[in-house]
Design a protein around this motif. Sequence first.
Motif, mmCIF file in Angstrom:
data_model
loop_
_atom_site.group_PDB
_atom_site.id
_atom_site.type_symbol
_atom_site.label_atom_id
_atom_site.label_comp_id
_atom_site.label_asym_id
_atom_site.label_seq_id
_atom_site.Cartn_x
_atom_site.Cartn_y
_atom_site.Cartn_z
ATOM 1 N N THR A 15 -43.407 24.313 -12.176
ATOM 2 C CA THR A 15 -43.137 25.704 -11.808
ATOM 3 C C THR A 15 -43.442 26.608 -12.993
ATOM 4 O O THR A 15 -42.899 26.410 -14.082
ATOM 5 N N ILE A 16 -44.299 27.589 -12.762
ATOM 6 C CA ILE A 16 -44.628 28.563 -13.797
ATOM 7 C C ILE A 16 -43.813 29.825 -13.567
ATOM 8 O O ILE A 16 -43.576 30.227 -12.417
ATOM 9 N N LEU A 44 -43.338 26.937 -18.405
ATOM 10 C CA LEU A 44 -43.780 25.926 -17.453
ATOM 11 C C LEU A 44 -42.698 24.860 -17.367
ATOM 12 O O LEU A 44 -42.479 24.114 -18.336
ATOM 13 N N THR A 50 -48.580 33.203 -8.042
ATOM 14 C CA THR A 50 -48.845 31.953 -8.746
ATOM 15 C C THR A 50 -49.956 31.148 -8.091
ATOM 16 O O THR A 50 -50.226 31.266 -6.891
ATOM 17 N N LYS A 51 -50.566 30.289 -8.913
ATOM 18 C CA LYS A 51 -51.596 29.357 -8.460
ATOM 19 C C LYS A 51 -51.406 28.085 -9.260
ATOM 20 O O LYS A 51 -51.172 28.131 -10.467
ATOM 21 N N TYR A 52 -51.496 26.931 -8.566
ATOM 22 C CA TYR A 52 -51.295 25.640 -9.211
ATOM 23 C C TYR A 52 -52.461 24.703 -8.949
ATOM 24 O O TYR A 52 -53.080 24.739 -7.881
ATOM 25 N N LYS A 79 -48.693 20.527 -7.940
ATOM 26 C CA LYS A 79 -47.944 21.258 -6.911
ATOM 27 C C LYS A 79 -46.692 20.498 -6.503
ATOM 28 O O LYS A 79 -46.722 19.291 -6.282
ATOM 29 N N ALA A 88 -51.578 25.941 -14.172
ATOM 30 C CA ALA A 88 -50.885 26.960 -13.382
ATOM 31 C C ALA A 88 -51.169 28.331 -13.968
ATOM 32 O O ALA A 88 -51.325 28.464 -15.191
#
Length: 119
Positions: A67-68, A79, A56-58, A63, A48
Amino acid sequence: VQLQASGGGLVQPGGSLRLSCAASGSIFSINDMGWYRQAPGMQRDMVAIISRRGGTKYADSVKGRFTISRDNAKNSVYLQMNSLKPEDTAVYYCKADIRDSWNNVYAAWGQGTQVTVSS
């Protein structure tokens, strides 16, 4: 500049862990921060990433479970990992894109923290 990661450990499948990482030193600003992981015999993969403004990007595999987040005032990234699976077992590394007080720009890595998901 140093990154200190913490929060790893042993957890049962379906459990949760929260990783933390704090950057310290002569920091002017931090752009992207992120988490990566590396299982034995495998390459290090992105988990992430979060931008300074919170975008954000996972990885597809996390996904909806991970959760970052970050606290810019504390130069920290977190995280939250829920619904953990055995395949999440790896050493987790934090990364930060640093601009230091001398205007040098580079990627800094934490020392890694072990996450083991097993019954």
